[in-house]
Design an enzyme around this catalytic site. Sequence first.
Site, PDB file in Angstrom:
ATOM      1  N   GLY A  36      14.621  26.539  80.318  1.00 29.17           N
ATOM      2  CA  GLY A  36      15.995  27.527  80.502  1.00 29.17           C
ATOM      3  C   GLY A  36      17.536  26.673  80.618  1.00 29.17           C
ATOM      4  O   GLY A  36      18.272  27.515  80.703  1.00 29.17           O
ATOM      5  N   THR A  37      17.782  25.802  80.062  1.00 31.77           N
ATOM      6  CA  THR A  37      18.654  25.005  80.208  1.00 31.77           C
ATOM      7  C   THR A  37      19.826  24.643  78.885  1.00 31.77           C
ATOM      8  O   THR A  37      20.679  24.478  78.473  1.00 31.77           O
ATOM      9  CB  THR A  37      18.359  23.105  80.143  1.00 31.77           C
ATOM     10  OG1 THR A  37      17.156  22.784  79.484  1.00 31.77           O
ATOM     11  CG2 THR A  37      18.019  23.204  80.863  1.00 31.77           C
TER      12      THR A  37
ATOM     13  N   GLU B  61      22.165  18.754  87.456  1.00 30.82           N
ATOM     14  CA  GLU B  61      21.777  18.133  88.343  1.00 30.82           C
ATOM     15  C   GLU B  61      22.846  17.311  88.868  1.00 30.82           C
ATOM     16  O   GLU B  61      23.796  17.306  90.138  1.00 30.82           O
ATOM     17  CB  GLU B  61      21.371  17.308  88.706  1.00 30.82           C
ATOM     18  CG  GLU B  61      19.543  17.737  88.524  1.00 30.82           C
ATOM     19  CD  GLU B  61      18.441  16.595  88.580  1.00 30.82           C
ATOM     20  OE1 GLU B  61      18.369  16.215  87.598  1.00 30.82           O
ATOM     21  OE2 GLU B  61      17.382  16.687  89.286  1.00 30.82           O
TER      22      GLU B  61
ATOM     23  N   LYS C  19      28.985  25.975  76.285  1.00 29.54           N
ATOM     24  CA  LYS C  19      28.269  27.409  76.480  1.00 29.54           C
ATOM     25  C   LYS C  19      27.488  26.838  77.243  1.00 29.54           C
ATOM     26  O   LYS C  19      27.341  27.314  78.614  1.00 29.54           O
ATOM     27  CB  LYS C  19      28.286  28.666  75.631  1.00 29.54           C
ATOM     28  CG  LYS C  19      27.441  29.426  75.950  1.00 29.54           C
ATOM     29  CD  LYS C  19      26.974  31.155  75.594  1.00 29.54           C
ATOM     30  CE  LYS C  19      28.673  31.538  74.986  1.00 29.54           C
ATOM     31  NZ  LYS C  19      28.015  32.918  74.154  1.00 29.54           N
TER      32      LYS C  19
ATOM     33  N   ASN D   8      27.236  21.470  73.645  1.00 30.26           N
ATOM     34  CA  ASN D   8      27.125  23.096  73.398  1.00 30.26           C
ATOM     35  C   ASN D   8      28.078  23.444  74.919  1.00 30.26           C
ATOM     36  O   ASN D   8      27.344  23.393  76.304  1.00 30.26           O
ATOM     37  CB  ASN D   8      26.094  23.389  73.166  1.00 30.26           C
ATOM     38  CG  ASN D   8      26.386  24.810  72.946  1.00 30.26           C
ATOM     39  OD1 ASN D   8      27.104  25.756  73.822  1.00 30.26           O
ATOM     40  ND2 ASN D   8      24.799  25.483  72.699  1.00 30.26           N
TER      41      ASN D   8
ATOM     42  N   PHE E 276      13.478  23.436  88.697  1.00 34.46           N
ATOM     43  CA  PHE E 276      13.754  22.905  89.741  1.00 34.46           C
ATOM     44  C   PHE E 276      12.953  21.872  90.455  1.00 34.46           C
ATOM     45  O   PHE E 276      12.808  21.750  90.912  1.00 34.46           O
ATOM     46  CB  PHE E 276      14.139  24.246  90.627  1.00 34.46           C
ATOM     47  CG  PHE E 276      15.093  24.947  90.248  1.00 34.46           C
ATOM     48  CD1 PHE E 276      15.719  24.895  89.612  1.00 34.46           C
ATOM     49  CD2 PHE E 276      14.037  26.414  89.406  1.00 34.46           C
ATOM     50  CE1 PHE E 276      17.050  25.509  88.983  1.00 34.46           C
ATOM     51  CE2 PHE E 276      15.075  27.826  89.272  1.00 34.46           C
ATOM     52  CZ  PHE E 276      16.160  27.425  88.460  1.00 34.46           C
TER      53      PHE E 276
ATOM     54  N   LYS F 281      25.724  12.825  77.939  1.00 33.23           N
ATOM     55  CA  LYS F 281      25.354  12.573  79.952  1.00 33.23           C
ATOM     56  C   LYS F 281      24.776  13.718  80.276  1.00 33.23           C
ATOM     57  O   LYS F 281      25.221  15.201  79.782  1.00 33.23           O
ATOM     58  CB  LYS F 281      25.982  11.582  80.180  1.00 33.23           C
ATOM     59  CG  LYS F 281      26.302  10.113  79.887  1.00 33.23           C
ATOM     60  CD  LYS F 281      27.875   9.488  80.620  1.00 33.23           C
ATOM     61  CE  LYS F 281      27.230   8.858  81.413  1.00 33.23           C
ATOM     62  NZ  LYS F 281      28.744   8.098  82.300  1.00 33.23           N
ATOM     63  N   GLY F 282      23.856  13.503  82.256  1.00 35.12           N
ATOM     64  CA  GLY F 282      23.348  14.678  82.027  1.00 35.12           C
ATOM     65  C   GLY F 282      24.336  15.882  82.650  1.00 35.12           C
ATOM     66  O   GLY F 282      25.344  15.506  83.640  1.00 35.12           O
TER      67      GLY F 282
END
Length: 742
Positions: free
Chosen positions: A480-481, A703, A631, A629, A253, A699-700
Amino acid sequence: MSIADNTLTMDRPAERDLLEGRRQGLVGKPIDRADGPAKVSGLARYSYEQEVENCAYGYVLTAEISLGRVTKIDAEAARAVPGVIAVIVDHPLLPSDGGGVMDGPKMPRDRPKIVSYGGPLGIVVADSFEAAQAAAKLVRVDYSPEQGHYDLETHLASAEHNPATPLVPNHDEGDLEAVLVGAAVTIDATFTTPHHFPAALEPHATIASWDGNTVEIRSSLQLLNSAQSAIAASLDLKPEAVRVLAPFLGGGFGGKTGVGTEVVLAAIAAREIRRPVKVVLSRRQTAHLVHNRARTQQRVRLGCSPDGRILAIGHESFVSQKPGRAFIEPVALGGFSLYAGAARRFTQSVVRLDLPTASAVRAPGEAIGMLALETAIDEMAEKVGLDPIEFRKLNEPARDPLRDVPFSTRRILDCYDEGARRFGWERRKAKPGQVREGEWLIGLGMAAASRSNLLGESEASVTLTKDGRAVVQTDMTDIGTGTYTILAQVAGELLGLPMERVEVRLGDTDFPISPGSGGSWGAASTGSSVALACETIIAELARRMDGKPEELALQDGFATARNRRVTLSELMNGEDITALGTIRPGKNSEDTSQWTFGAQFAEVAVSAVTGEVRLRRMLGVFDCGRILNAKTARSQAIGGMIWGVSYALHEEAVVDKRTGAFVTRDLAEYHIPSNADIAQIEAYFVEESDLYANPLGVKGIGELGISGSGAAVTNAIYNACGVRARNFPMTLDRILNGLPPV
Ligand code: MOS
């Protein structure tokens, strides 16, 4: 054998989508986490759990004043505790404050100076954790304290208006004041957001072990390459003398982007006692030894024509930071390119406070900036008499209004439409306080989401083994991503291998260098480097099949070309082949404006009696490129949305304004949502491959999920009960007085 390296600099859009036309069928699928079974069964060892022989335990000694000097440390009683090996309070390398990733690698060594509450004084080392902790309590410290500055609002007058180290430059275009004076409809609203803690579940923990002059650090860190340099500099070593390992992280985080003082203390202690040392911070120590998010005061001004066109947009903020620290929370970032409007002012001024360092916490900038901006946009929509979505659509810019360049891709209008349809937005009443169920007032709200899309230079190696398996190596971390999983999907897709034949190795500075986990750049950056390495291997395989790469089909471990089908292992000639892929950011990020977008929706119930808010459901629709992905992407999105709710309703690191200490030091007092706080939550994607971003078009995500989600909640609160958000978090005491009569 090693074959040619493949480097791509994003100076123009990728000529080819590297995932297009592949046959394995892994990309996009909701594939379970590769590391899932190890995590749920406890086989995945986190830093503190790694087995290292003969380990001693360290306990960090911390200051109980905010500003001043240590005049005396008496450790005699502590040294007498059975099991205590050493109390280290006068070593030349002892850090006097933590390091931040933005603040240069070397930790300050200004002892005996103390620059914030809870800062490091030294370390107690013992045969057991209990002995170290008990002994630490016996260390007597005398101080010569000074009065510091701890309160943002009290010290606004001392603000630096053009800080030397902005993450994003201040922007002032057109005459904001004059346009506001001439505008038919205006909003001028001031918001405050409190300090936040990163609050990762896994503790900040390190095991340090020396072998001669080299040290191995097992630690919970997000960015291993910069950690390696920082640890080396702090210990007066060369980076090659430091190996950092972080195979599993239980969240970061942002709090694990820099190197914690406990890492350096563990290394100092281990060298002194000639044994490995493990150190873990208690949750309460973490409050002060790990950085926090800046407190902010934000002024949002909007000016509109009578028909609702934005003419002026101003987002000016004050953010807190310790003296001498570089990181400036980029509060206005999320709104830079979101709306049209000729007069634009976005500024961050910094107020120096003697509090622990402020740095990156879960979507630095957008997380809290969009709470304020998107609340103000909702107010303006109401003032000009438009539905909030219609108002946003009316002010949709054709090009990036800040830099006057085209957007690489932008599908925010689709997010609004898809979100409104799925959420049932048409049921929202324009006027607040119209829907009541007994004690509960019900409201619907929405907000836009926008986050800058980043690419970091990243390397990965891929080895195709002689028996037809792939091994991916990079110093990237999986916090954890789902990094282990998506990298296996990318390699498997390109090389035509099922998941179980791809092994991904992460979290080791001996592997090729990545930018690490941060800024939501992981999938784009490391995924691209893996794909580029695979592309080189594909070219080599095609050569061995006497064909061109585009003639070669790879699937289930077979290669087919020119009417010939062979197993991969037949093509390997008994030898592994290894390729290195490197992606570099380039001119694309200047020539185009790259963002991710979304629309966030929330339904809340507000108690007409107590002001308590209950989230009933949430929905987000996101435009963040190709989804690798389904999920893990959904998990990222809803995880982000939950953090947004958390900023709106729960999180507050309260400062004792007399002492400069954080009062809410543990998770009993620092509130984050639990299951019962969240209820129904859904996330969807409008997919579009963005080849200006990288050759995978991804892309991200994480966040982006945070951006705007808190404002959807506060706008729903307004729709429920007529109370506007100004000060966060919106706890019931901030709602109670504004409630309509029961
Ligand atoms: Mo993030 S706050 O860039 O780890």
